[in-house]
Design a protein around this motif. Structure first.
Motif, PDB file in Angstrom:
ATOM      1  N   CYS A   1      13.865   7.747 -11.015  1.00 49.87           N
ATOM      2  CA  CYS A   1      13.588   6.917 -12.194  1.00 49.87           C
ATOM      3  C   CYS A   1      14.341   7.396 -13.428  1.00 49.87           C
ATOM      4  O   CYS A   1      14.482   8.588 -13.664  1.00 49.87           O
ATOM      5  CB  CYS A   1      12.086   6.914 -12.470  1.00 49.87           C
ATOM      6  SG  CYS A   1      11.616   5.694 -13.705  1.00 49.87           S
ATOM      7  N   ARG A   2      14.816   6.410 -14.199  1.00 47.36           N
ATOM      8  CA  ARG A   2      15.521   6.690 -15.450  1.00 47.36           C
ATOM      9  C   ARG A   2      14.604   6.567 -16.657  1.00 47.36           C
ATOM     10  O   ARG A   2      15.038   6.794 -17.789  1.00 47.36           O
ATOM     11  CB  ARG A   2      16.696   5.720 -15.594  1.00 47.36           C
ATOM     12  CG  ARG A   2      17.757   5.908 -14.505  1.00 47.36           C
ATOM     13  CD  ARG A   2      18.506   4.623 -14.179  1.00 47.36           C
ATOM     14  NE  ARG A   2      19.081   3.950 -15.322  1.00 47.36           N
ATOM     15  CZ  ARG A   2      20.379   3.982 -15.644  1.00 47.36           C
ATOM     16  NH1 ARG A   2      21.222   4.654 -14.906  1.00 47.36           N
ATOM     17  NH2 ARG A   2      20.813   3.301 -16.679  1.00 47.36           N
TER      18      ARG A   2
ATOM     19  N   CYS B   1      13.502   0.363 -14.012  1.00 47.93           N
ATOM     20  CA  CYS B   1      14.745   0.947 -14.514  1.00 47.93           C
ATOM     21  C   CYS B   1      15.886   0.664 -13.546  1.00 47.93           C
ATOM     22  O   CYS B   1      15.673   0.321 -12.390  1.00 47.93           O
ATOM     23  CB  CYS B   1      14.572   2.451 -14.699  1.00 47.93           C
ATOM     24  SG  CYS B   1      14.484   3.358 -13.136  1.00 47.93           S
TER      25      CYS B   1
ATOM     26  N   GLN C   1       8.434   4.064 -11.434  1.00 51.11           N
ATOM     27  CA  GLN C   1       8.718   5.487 -11.673  1.00 51.11           C
ATOM     28  C   GLN C   1       8.794   6.325 -10.400  1.00 51.11           C
ATOM     29  O   GLN C   1       7.992   7.240 -10.198  1.00 51.11           O
ATOM     30  CB  GLN C   1       7.692   6.065 -12.658  1.00 51.11           C
ATOM     31  CG  GLN C   1       7.819   5.409 -14.031  1.00 51.11           C
ATOM     32  CD  GLN C   1       6.833   5.954 -15.057  1.00 51.11           C
ATOM     33  OE1 GLN C   1       6.375   7.081 -14.948  1.00 51.11           O
ATOM     34  NE2 GLN C   1       6.510   5.159 -16.064  1.00 51.11           N
TER      35      GLN C   1
ATOM     36  N   CYS D   1      15.362   2.963 -10.114  1.00 48.92           N
ATOM     37  CA  CYS D   1      14.366   2.420  -9.184  1.00 48.92           C
ATOM     38  C   CYS D   1      14.809   1.072  -8.609  1.00 48.92           C
ATOM     39  O   CYS D   1      14.491   0.750  -7.463  1.00 48.92           O
ATOM     40  CB  CYS D   1      13.022   2.282  -9.898  1.00 48.92           C
ATOM     41  SG  CYS D   1      12.274   3.875 -10.341  1.00 48.92           S
TER      42      CYS D   1
ATOM     43  N   CYS E   1       9.412   2.058 -17.165  1.00 55.48           N
ATOM     44  CA  CYS E   1       9.525   1.580 -15.781  1.00 55.48           C
ATOM     45  C   CYS E   1       8.127   1.540 -15.148  1.00 55.48           C
ATOM     46  O   CYS E   1       7.341   2.471 -15.299  1.00 55.48           O
ATOM     47  CB  CYS E   1      10.439   2.517 -15.007  1.00 55.48           C
ATOM     48  SG  CYS E   1      10.594   2.116 -13.252  1.00 55.48           S
TER      49      CYS E   1
END
Ligand SMILES: [Zn+2]
Length: 142
Positions: free
Chosen positions: A36-37, A67, A31, A74, A28
């Motif tokens: 965030c993932r 993400c 972030q 996000c 991502c």
């Protein structure tokens, strides 16, 4: 054959995705802490698709690899916080040129955020010192 100089380049969706999604090593690009993932999962149009000219629609300068979905990660945060997203360059207004609007992105080399201008060849340029987004502390990290 040369194109007339006033005719804009129209980028394909394929070119845009192939250029933008790996731009930060498939992580991502923004972030947001606590949101965030991790991996870049979706292609975010900085200028909403419906507001784009044909040349802007799939220009890599108008894309972010982030993400989440419309409601998660996000990407979801951007949809819930459009004003804050604009301050950071993650969204741009209908009247702005995405190639000239700087954007705060995660810089893997400094483990922090850096203010960039996005090029349509997939390159990132560090925005000038006097870029207005540098003066707004709200526009840095989340
Ligand atoms: Zn993220």
């Amino acid at each position: 054959m040369n194109r007339p100089v006033d005719e804009p380049v129209i980028y394909s969706e394929r070119y845009a995705r192939d250029t933008v999604m790996p731009r930060n090593g498939r992580m991502c690009e923004i972030q947001i802490e606590g949101v965030c993932r991790g991996m870049a999962e979706t292609y975010q149009h900085r200028k909403r698709r419906g507001r784009c000219s044909p040349a802007e629609r799939w220009a890599p300068s108008n894309g972010l690899a982030i993400c989440g979905s419309g409601t998660t990660g996000c990407h979801g945060w951007i949809h819930r916080n459009p004003e804050a997203a604009r301050e950071r360059g993650w969204e741009v207004s209908a009247w702005d040129d995405p190639a000239r609007e700087s954007v705060w992105l995660r810089n893997p080399n400094i483990l922090g955020m850096e203010l960039y201008l996005l090029r349509d060849d997939g390159g990132l340029e560090i925005a000038p010192d006097d870029d207005p987004k540098r003066q707004n502390p709200q526009g840095r990290a989340v």
